[in-house]
Enzyme design. Structure first.
Site, PDB file in Angstrom:
ATOM      1  N   GLN A   9       6.428  10.059  21.874  1.00 28.77           N
ATOM      2  CA  GLN A   9       5.054  10.482  21.570  1.00 28.77           C
ATOM      3  C   GLN A   9       4.575   9.816  20.275  1.00 28.77           C
ATOM      4  O   GLN A   9       5.238   9.901  19.239  1.00 28.77           O
ATOM      5  CB  GLN A   9       5.023  12.020  21.426  1.00 28.77           C
ATOM      6  CG  GLN A   9       3.654  12.607  21.162  1.00 28.77           C
ATOM      7  CD  GLN A   9       2.704  12.450  22.348  1.00 28.77           C
ATOM      8  OE1 GLN A   9       3.093  12.598  23.503  1.00 28.77           O
ATOM      9  NE2 GLN A   9       1.451  12.137  22.057  1.00 28.77           N
ATOM     10  N   ASP A  51       5.278   4.062  29.301  1.00 35.51           N
ATOM     11  CA  ASP A  51       3.958   3.789  28.717  1.00 35.51           C
ATOM     12  C   ASP A  51       3.516   2.336  28.924  1.00 35.51           C
ATOM     13  O   ASP A  51       2.357   2.001  28.683  1.00 35.51           O
ATOM     14  CB  ASP A  51       3.980   4.088  27.210  1.00 35.51           C
ATOM     15  CG  ASP A  51       3.551   5.516  26.893  1.00 35.51           C
ATOM     16  OD1 ASP A  51       2.778   6.085  27.678  1.00 35.51           O
ATOM     17  OD2 ASP A  51       3.990   6.037  25.852  1.00 35.51           O
ATOM     18  N   LYS A  91       2.899  17.556  29.261  1.00 39.10           N
ATOM     19  CA  LYS A  91       3.607  16.516  30.035  1.00 39.10           C
ATOM     20  C   LYS A  91       4.867  17.099  30.672  1.00 39.10           C
ATOM     21  O   LYS A  91       5.155  16.853  31.843  1.00 39.10           O
ATOM     22  CB  LYS A  91       3.970  15.333  29.111  1.00 39.10           C
ATOM     23  CG  LYS A  91       2.780  14.465  28.752  1.00 39.10           C
ATOM     24  CD  LYS A  91       3.085  13.480  27.647  1.00 39.10           C
ATOM     25  CE  LYS A  91       1.809  12.728  27.255  1.00 39.10           C
ATOM     26  NZ  LYS A  91       1.943  11.930  26.034  1.00 39.10           N
TER      27      LYS A  91
END
Ligand code: NDP
Length: 301
Positions: free
Chosen positions: A98, A121, A54
Site C-alpha cells: 500500500q 499493481d 481490499k
C-alpha cells in the site's frame, strides 16, 4: 443532461461476480486458490480503510488473503525482507504494497523488489515494458486504467476503437501512461496531454474518448467536450461544500460533470464511476495471476 451515465458501481459488481465464478471454477478444477498479500506500513487512516476493503473483497471472491501491518518505523531492509518472503510463498500469487510508504523508505526500490509475476499493481518495470510493447495478456496492468478501459469498451459497445481519437489528460505512471498504452492497443489514435500542453480545450474537443486524470477539481469544462464523446473522469478531489453546511466537503472529479454531461454521449460520475472499478480490477488481476500458474485462460470483462 443528455449523456448516458456510466455506472461504475454496477460494472464493478459484474466484474467481481465474474471473478467469483471463475475462482470457484479454478479451485474445483485445479485446486489452486488465488492468494493476495497486502502489506501496509504505518497507521495512515485512509490507507487502513483501503487495505481493509481490499482484504474484505478478496475474501468475498474466494481468495486466500493475508494482510501484513508493519509499524511506521519499519526499516527499508525489514520491508524488503517481508517482500522477499512473500515472493517465495507459493500460496501468494499477488503482492500489493500500500502506497504511500513512510518517507524513510524508497518506494521504487520496494516496488521493484516485488516479483514481476506477483506485481498486481503493474508498477514493476517488467510489467510496464510488457504493456508498452503490447504483450498485455502477459502483463499486470495498473488497476485504475484497466478499469477505465472496461468502462470505455462497455460504453462504446466494442473492444475495437479503430478510427476514434482519444485524448488522455495526465501522464502519470499509474494512470496516464498505462491508459495511453491500453487505448493504443485498442486501435484508438491517442494523444497524451499534460501541464505543458498548449491549447488544451481545443485538443480535448477533438476527442471521441476523453480521459481526465489530472487531480484538479472540475478543470475540464463542458465546452471542451466533443458532442457525443465518451468521458472518463479518473479524478477524485475533495472540495469544500458550504451548500451542505458549514465545514462540509464533497468529492468531485476533474471534469465539470453537470456541464460536460450536456454534451457528452456517455460520462462517468464521481463518485461511482472509475473509483469502484479499481478494486474490482485488483481482484481480476489476482485471479489472472493464479490462472497463469494453472495454465488457464482468465475471464474477459
Ligand atoms: P498525478 O499528480 O501523478 O498526475 C497528474 C497529471 O496531470 C500530470 O501528468 C500533470 O502534468 C497533469 N496536469 C496537472 N495540471 C494540469 C493542467 N493544468 N493541465 C493539463 N495537465 C495537467 O496524478 P495521478 O495520475 O496519480 O491521479 C490523477 C487523478 O486521478 C487524481 O485526482 C487522483 O486522485 C485520481 N486517481 C483516482 C484513482 C481511482 O481509483 N479512481 C486512482 C488513482 C488516481 P505534468 O506531468 O506535466 O506535471
Amino acid at each position: 443532461m443528455s449523456a448516458e451515465v456510466i455506472d461504475g458501481r454496477q460494472v464493478a459488481t459484474e466484474v467481481v461476480e465474474t471473478v467469483k465464478e471463475a475462482t470457484a471454477n479454478l479451485i474445483d478444477t485445479t485446486g489452486i486458490v488465488p492468494g493476495i498479500a497486502v502489506v501496509i506500513v504505518g497507521e495512515d487512516p485512509a490507507s487502513q480503510v483501503y487495505v481493509r476493503s481490499k482484504g474484505k473483497k478478496a475474501t468475498e471472491c474466494g481468495f486466500h488473503s493475508e494482510t501484513f501491518t508493519m509499524p511506521e518505523d519499519t526499516s527499508e531492509a525489514d520491508l524488503l525482507k517481508q517482500v522477499e518472503a512473500l515472493n517465495a510463498d507459493p500460496k501468494i500469487h499477488c503482492i500489493l504494497v500500500q502506497l504511500p510508504l513512510p518517507g524513510h523508505i524508497d518506494e521504487d526500490k520496494v516496488i521493484q523488489a516485488i516479483a514481476p509475476e506477483k506485481d498486481v499493481d503493474g508498477f514493476h518495470y517488467i510489467n510496464v515494458g510488457k504493456l508498452g510493447t503490447g504483450a498485455i495478456a502477459e502483463a499486470f496492468v495498473p488497476c485504475t486504467p484497466a478499469g477505465s478501459m472496461v468502462l470505455i469498451e462497455r460504453a462504446l459497445g466494442t473492444r475495437d476503437l479503430s478510427g476514434l481519437n482519444a485524448v488522455v489528460v495526465g501522464r502519470s505512471n499509474i494512470v496516464g501512461k498505462p491508459m495511453f498504452n491500453l487505448l493504443l492497443a485498442g486501435n484508438a489514435t491517442v494523444t497524451v496531454a499534460h501541464s505543458r500542453t498548449k491549447n488544451l480545450p481545443e485538443l480535448a474537443a477533438t476527442a471521441d474518448i476523453l480521459v481526465a486524470a489530472v487531480g484538479r477539481p472540475e478543470m475540464i469544462k463542458g465546452d471542451w467536450v466533443k458532442p457525443g464523446a465518451c468521458v472518463i473522469d479518473v479524478g477524485i478531489n475533495r472540495i469544500d461544500a458550504p451548500e451542505k453546511g458549514e465545514g462540509k466537503t464533497k468529492l468531485v472529479g476533474d471534469v465539470d460533470y453537470q456541464e460536460a454531461a450536456k454534451t457528452a454521449g456517455s460520462i462517468t460520475p464521481v463518485p461511482g464511476g472509475v473509483g469502484p472499478m479499481t478494486i474490482a480490477m485488483l481482484m481480476a488481476n489476482t485471479l489472472a495471476a493464479a490462472c497463469r500458474e494453472a495454465g488457464v485462460e482468465p475471464p474477459h470483462y
